[in-house]
Design a protein around this motif. Structure first.
Motif, short mmCIF file in Angstrom:
data_model
loop_
_atom_site.label_atom_id
_atom_site.label_comp_id
_atom_site.label_asym_id
_atom_site.label_seq_id
_atom_site.Cartn_x
_atom_site.Cartn_y
_atom_site.Cartn_z
N LEU A 1 0.83 -1.21 0.00
CA LEU A 1 0.00 0.00 0.00
C LEU A 1 0.86 1.25 0.00
CD1 LEU A 1 -2.90 -0.97 2.45
CD2 LEU A 1 -2.91 -0.87 -0.05
N CYS A 2 2.00 1.18 0.68
CA CYS A 2 2.85 2.37 0.77
C CYS A 2 3.56 2.69 -0.54
CB CYS A 2 3.87 2.21 1.90
SG CYS A 2 3.11 2.41 3.51
N THR A 3 3.53 1.76 -1.50
CA THR A 3 4.13 2.09 -2.79
C THR A 3 3.14 2.86 -3.67
OG1 THR A 3 3.37 0.01 -3.74
CG2 THR A 3 5.59 0.02 -2.81
N ILE A 4 1.87 2.91 -3.26
CA ILE A 4 0.86 3.49 -4.14
C ILE A 4 1.14 4.95 -4.52
CG2 ILE A 4 -1.59 4.17 -4.24
CD1 ILE A 4 -2.26 1.45 -3.11
N PRO A 5 1.50 5.81 -3.56
CA PRO A 5 1.78 7.20 -3.99
C PRO A 5 2.85 7.24 -5.08
CG PRO A 5 1.94 6.98 -1.59
CD PRO A 5 1.66 5.63 -2.11
N PHE B 1 12.31 13.36 -9.78
CA PHE B 1 12.33 13.97 -8.46
C PHE B 1 11.02 13.68 -7.72
CE2 PHE B 1 11.16 17.61 -5.78
CZ PHE B 1 12.17 17.53 -4.86
N TRP B 2 9.92 13.88 -8.44
CA TRP B 2 8.62 13.69 -7.78
C TRP B 2 8.35 12.23 -7.47
CZ3 TRP B 2 6.64 17.59 -5.57
CH2 TRP B 2 6.93 18.88 -6.05
N VAL B 3 8.79 11.37 -8.39
CA VAL B 3 8.62 9.94 -8.13
C VAL B 3 9.36 9.55 -6.86
CG1 VAL B 3 9.19 7.64 -8.98
CG2 VAL B 3 8.27 9.34 -10.54
N ASN B 4 10.61 9.99 -6.76
CA ASN B 4 11.40 9.65 -5.58
C ASN B 4 10.80 10.24 -4.31
OD1 ASN B 4 14.03 8.07 -5.79
ND2 ASN B 4 13.98 9.27 -7.69
N LEU C 1 9.71 8.30 -1.03
CA LEU C 1 10.25 8.72 0.27
C LEU C 1 9.10 8.88 1.27
CD1 LEU C 1 12.50 9.87 2.10
CD2 LEU C 1 12.05 12.11 1.10
N ALA C 2 8.01 9.51 0.80
CA ALA C 2 6.86 9.70 1.69
C ALA C 2 6.33 8.34 2.14
CB ALA C 2 5.78 10.50 0.98
N GLY C 3 6.15 7.43 1.19
CA GLY C 3 5.66 6.09 1.53
C GLY C 3 6.59 5.41 2.51
N GLY C 4 7.89 5.57 2.29
CA GLY C 4 8.87 4.94 3.16
C GLY C 4 8.82 5.48 4.57
N ILE C 5 8.70 6.79 4.67
CA ILE C 5 8.64 7.39 6.01
C ILE C 5 7.39 6.90 6.74
CG2 ILE C 5 8.29 9.58 7.23
CD1 ILE C 5 10.22 10.82 5.17
#
Lengths: 188, 367, 551
Positions: free
Chosen positions: B28-32, B231-234, B238-242
């Protein structure tokens, strides 16, 4: 041309000296003390001295293994001992020799004392001096020292020796490994 | 009337942790990230994901059947799903379908089930699949689509489908695609920014020259020249990872040590020679850095398990990542860096055992 | 909280916060139960040698009468919890994880509850230390927190103790026996603590209570006012009540692996034990009852009860059920063990009977594969690597499991609690531990057998050598005699002498065969007589070497 040959020779000589020195050092530094392999094997055997392997005791069998005999002839040791021997000797672990009936649960000898005639036959048969008694006196087994080899059973003229399975007590009880509770295979 | 029970070992209660739920949370966290990736690179990513997931579940189920294991019980651990998602994200959006099938099959079969299934695999399955593809089909695998807004052809959903399954759209065929990729940019395909920079620096161009290529054309949002969209993809990953760290699905050790290492090394080289090495920001926010740091390197099965070990593991990946990117033969290196450190993980674990209560020093035994 | 909790605290690694579920059983004060139909008293309720019965079946016993005597240094006597008749001394199911049986004394109460003459000591402060400790020993007090170590061993007078720690953490979910005991009998506890303190003269006394027991803390602080007892409030975290963990929380010291707390100058006692010590010293009451929590969603009236030792669990459940009992756990849900039936008695260590409903604590979830997520390592209070221990235990690589400090595992269950793959980790460790112990015992036995075998061989060799020697001497003698005879009478023939010299050379096989024949004849003829003899000479004082001479 000649100088190249000289260089090559010099280089090889130097290399030879370096590696020779290294090997020599290693031979001293990592020297292996004698090879007490028989003792190591003997330490893994269960010391029941039962002779089921065809040798008169554990040490003789250890010697035989060291001389190349199979490692799967020890029923009291069972799979665990075969595995340990295989690890020690770098041989392949085999199932227990077919000639043997397989692993038996731990047992001790028990003399039905009112039937004993005091013939001392079992005492002579016991490899670990675990039976006490004297001629024409009743004999009895020191249960703690008995290895359960059953060598005393056959010599008894009165057939008054039983091999009794050891029942676990609160003290000797062990936890069992969990059984994997994977659901039953689905029929698809 | 005596009540009888079958005793079990303690504890008799359990918390709410669950492997299936854990894997699902990671997915789920990969979705963004997936959404942002789709936004910039078109429908291809989504199609690859659907394809990868269906193949992964199919392969997993059939191998479980061959191994005579209960199928739904193991599918419910969601590990095949996660492998498929991670691999699907990493694949070029317009990779031909057969390549995806090969990659996913290798990941599940070679990477996981042949070792005995989940928990026994020494390597990250998704990265095994990726590397199999990268080595077998280098051209297809290094051909990324350009950001939609700078490409001449914008592919519709159907166009992407066509591209993936028939390998041609209109006058474009696989053949022309390959030629196009050699001519570097435009059309329907382009190298990734990492690839571009790498090639340019290799060809004695300066970093500035390289950054003037179309994919770096600074538009709004690409402030640091990391490649448009990347940049935006990363940032999304990053947001999902945090979020994953906040939910305690992963610990901070691997991502932080990995990113910090990458930052420090790239900074050092960038300062040393501004023109021949990419900037730290470029390294952190380009390619699969964030995806790798938070989602791939943190795969628990193949990573280190002690916290101290995880830090060394992250540092190792960071160093390898930079080295392969800068001097190796491949533009991005998450897969290789992770796989190499997977090999080192048991050794690291062995030497980073914590000090047990009541012991003076950590006991390290001979294996 | 108060000024006293300014005591510096250390935090141990790991730990978990499972739902506490303590309020289920704290709604009522401590209650009494009606007298059960029978009391089953296992002879082994403590660590160490089992007690030996000093009563026989049919004896009438009084309340507080000693029915079994401790054997050896680490042991504990057992007393009759009420007056009645001893109806059996035999095997009965005991509270043990194995579900096995062991010797128990069963008493049928006569309903009169008559006390034996109690030795009260209103001015016990004047007693000598050795007298105090003898009272504790004779009262059969063993640790009431769970392990059941004989208390008198730990309270033996000495002067090398730095800290006396009273364990009142009660960190396990559900259990509230210590909590309510502190609320209601704080004074007795403090008196008990002071008796222990007198015995072992610690430099400081710390009572560790988790901060989820506000009422107990208030009561204890009130009772401890003006004494040297420090009430220290510690954060609620499982397993802070583990002995080693509590020592670390309060002192920052770690008990070295394999050692006991006394080795770092610490003695830990449970609050319940302290109260029992006071009752024993002041009123002469041996340990015959304790406070036990009955809890879970199945009992209709959960709460804490004064339970006579030996009361069957079924008697506790007679207070009423509101749901079917899914399982019976003695102790808490984390470290307690399941009972195989409800016909098992409450013993000195039973702090809780947990009777959950099916919805509350149901079947275990099937075990999945370990994904090495490391949650267990984060939760482990001993700083172990549970995933490695599991890996090696499951693969039966016992030496490797041991090298990962398996024996430092306190089996608290925190790892299994957090495991996302629902692996019964603790059971794997228990399996590995008991397996290693069995293997070690086997190895030891094998070592002994080897020594005995070698000694026997050496002895046989020696006997053989001596025989040879004798034979040689005899032969020499014979030869000499022969020579002398030859010298004396040159004309005499040597045939007779030669025969006598040959005689000893007979093979032992011949010997055996002949002996067997004799013996069999003997056996047939004197079977009855031999049997009789055998019975009378039961001691069998003869040694194997004596029988060898018979050979």
């Amino acid at each position: 041309m000649a100088s190249v040959v000289i260089y090559a020779i010099v280089a090889f000589v130097i290399l030879g000296l370096i590696f020779g020195g290294l090997l020599g050092y290693a031979a001293i530094r990592f020297k292996v003390e004698g090879d007490p392999i028989v003792d190591q094997i003997d330490a893994l055997l269960p010391q029941t001295q039962c002779g089921q392997c065809g040798y008169p005791g554990c040490k003789p069998y250890a010697k035989a293994i060291a001389d190349g005999d199979e490692i799967n002839k020890c029923p009291p040791g069972g799979e665990a001992t075969i595995q340990e021997l295989a690890n020690l000797l770098g041989r392949e672990a085999k199932p227990l020799d077919d000639a043997h009936e397989g692993e038996k649960p731990k047992q001790v000898a028990f003399i039905r004392e009112d039937e004993c005639i005091g013939c001392t036959k079992c005492i002579q048969a016991c490899p670990v001096d675990a039976i006490v008694g004297a001629a024409k006196k009743m004999h009895t087994v020191i249960a703690d020292e008995c290895t359960g080899c059953d060598l005393c059973v056959d010599p008894c003229p009165e057939d008054c020796i039983d091999m009794i399975q050891l029942q676990p007590t609160v003290d000797t009880w062990t936890w069992k490994a969990p059984e994997r509770t994977i659901p039953v295979k689905e029929v698809s | 009337m005596v009540m009888k029970f079958t005793p079990h070992s303690s504890p008799h209660t359990a918390g709410n942790n669950d492997t299936g739920k854990l894997m699902r949370l990671v997915v789920l966290c990969t979705i963004p990230g997936i959404l942002v990736q789709t936004y910039f690179f078109g429908w291809g990513t989504l199609i690859q994901l659907v394809l990868a997931i269906s193949v992964a579940l199919g392969v997993e189920a059939s191998i479980l059947k061959l191994r005579q294991r209960p199928i739904s019980f193991y599918l419910k651990d969601n590990s095949a799903l996660l492998t498929a998602v991670l691999l699907g994200i990493a694949l070029p959006p317009h990779l031909p379908w057969w390549a995806t099938v090969i990659g996913v099959t290798s990941a599940i079969m070679l990477g996981k089930q042949l070792y005995g299934g989940l928990g026994f695999n020494p390597f990250n399955p998704a990265m095994v699949g990726y590397v199999v593809l990268l080595i077998a089909f280098p051209v297809e695998m290094t051909t990324w689509v350009p950001v939609q807004s700078i490409s001449e052809h914008q592919l519709s959903f159907l166009g992407s489908l066509n591209m993936i399954f028939t390998e041609q759209v209109g006058e474009l065929t696989t053949q022309s695609l390959k030629q196009l990729s050699i001519s570097q940019f435009d059309g329907i395909t382009a190298a990734t920014p990492l690839d571009t920079v790498k090639n340019d620096l290799g060809n004695m161009h300066s970093l500035q020259e390289s950054l003037s290529s179309p994919i770096f054309q600074a538009l709004a949002g690409d402030l640091w020249y990391v490649g448009k969209g990347w940049f935006w993809v990363n940032l999304a990953y990053l947001a999902g990872g945090i979020y994953l760290i906040m939910r305690k699905a992963i610990t901070w050790h691997i991502p932080l040590s990995l990113l910090a290492t990458l930052l420090i090394i790239s900074n050092m080289f960038s300062l040393f020679s501004e023109d021949s090495y990419a900037t730290p920001i470029f390294h952190l926010f380009s390619g699969a850095t964030m995806l790798g740091a938070f989602f791939i390197a943190t795969d628990p099965v193949s990573a280190c398990t002690t916290n101290k070990g995880r830090i060394y593991y992250g540092i190792g990946i960071g160093i390898l990542l930079y080295c392969i990117r800068s001097w190796g033969g491949y533009p991005d290196a998450i897969a290789f860096a992770v796989l190499l450190m997977n090999m080192a993980a048991p050794t690291i674990d062995h030497y980073t055992r914590p000090r047990t209560y009541g012991h003076r020093i950590p006991t390290v035994t001979k294996e | 909280m108060k000024a006293k909790s300014a005591h510096h605290l250390w935090q141990f690694a790991g730990g978990i916060h499972p739902p506490e579920n303590k309020s289920i059983s704290t709604q009522q004060p401590i209650q009494d139960l009606p007298m059960p139909d029978k009391l089953v008293l296992p002879l082994r309720q403590h660590i160490g040698a089992p007690a030996q019965p000093v009563v026989t079946v049919g004896d009438t016993v009084l309340k507080g009468q000693k029915i079994a005597e401790g054997q050896g240094f680490i042991s504990c006597p057992v007393h009759a919890p009420t007056s009645g008749v001893v109806t059996s001394i035999s095997d009965h199911a005991i509270p043990h994880a194995s579900g096995m049986e062991d010797t128990c004394v069963v008493i049928e109460p006569d309903g009169q509850d008559r006390w034996i003459d109690k030795q009260e000591n209103p001015d016990f402060v004047t007693l000598k230390k050795t007298e105090l400790n003898a009272i504790i020993r004779e009262a059969g007090i063993s640790g009431m927190g769970g392990a059941g170590f004989p208390t008198a061993v730990k309270t033996a007078p000495r002067d090398n103790i730095d800290t006396l720690i009273i364990n009142a953490a009660e960190c396990e979910p559900y259990i509230t026996a210590d909590d309510v005991l502190m609320r209601e009998r704080a004074d007795e506890i403090i008196e008990g603590i002071e008796i222990v303190a007198r015995l072992i003269s610690p430099r400081r006394i710390l009572v560790g209570i988790e901060d989820n027991k506000a009422q107990a803390i208030t009561a204890m602080e009130k009772a401890a006012a003006g004494t040297s007892v420090d009430i220290v409030v510690i954060p609620t975290k499982y397993p802070s009540g583990g002995e080693k963990q509590l020592i670390y929380i309060l002192t920052g010291k770690e008990v070295p692996s394999g050692a006991i707390p006394a080795s770092i100058g610490v003695v830990v006692q449970n609050v319940g034990t302290c109260a029992a010590i006071y009752r024993a010293v002041r009123y002469g009451e041996p340990l015959i009852s304790r406070v036990t929590t009955l809890t879970g969603l199945a009992p209709k009236h959960p709460g804490n009860f004064n339970v006579l030792i030996g009361t069957p669990v079924s008697h506790l459940l007679k207070t009423g059920l509101q749901a079917p009992v899914a399982k019976l756990v003695m102790g808490g849900p984390m470290m307690g063990f399941e009972l195989a039936s409800d016909d098992i008695p409450v013993i000195k260590t039973t702090n809780c009977i947990l009777a959950p409903s099916k919805e509350e604590l149901g079947e275990a979830i099937p075990e999945q594969q370990c994904i090495r997520c490391g949650e267990c390592a984060k939760a482990c209070p001993a700083n172990l690597l549970p995933q490695q221990l599991y890996w090696h235990s499951a693969a039966k690589e016992l030496d490797k499991a041991e090298s990962y400090n398996l024996f430092d595992c306190i089996e608290c269950g925190a790892c299994a609690y957090v495991c996302p793959s629902h692996i019964p980790l603790v059971q794997y460790y228990r399996f590995a531990k008991t397996e290693i112990k069995v293997q070690k015992a086997d190895k030891e036995k094998a070592e002994r057998a080897k020594i005995r075998y070698e000694q026997r061989n050496a002895r046989l060799e020696e006997a053989k050598r001596q025989k040879e020697e004798q034979r040689r001497l005899r032969a020499e003698k014979a030869a000499k005699a022969k020579a002398a005879k030859a010298a004396a009478a040159k004309e005499a023939a040597a045939s007779g002498e030669a025969q006598s010299a040959d005689a000893p050379k007979k093979t032992s096989q011949d010997d055996d065969a002949r002996k067997a024949v004799i013996e069999q004849a003997l056996a047939r003829a004197k079977a009855k007589k031999a049997a009789k003899q055998a019975k009378s000479s039961n001691d069998g004082s003869a040694t194997p070497s004596a029988t060898d001479k018979a050979e």
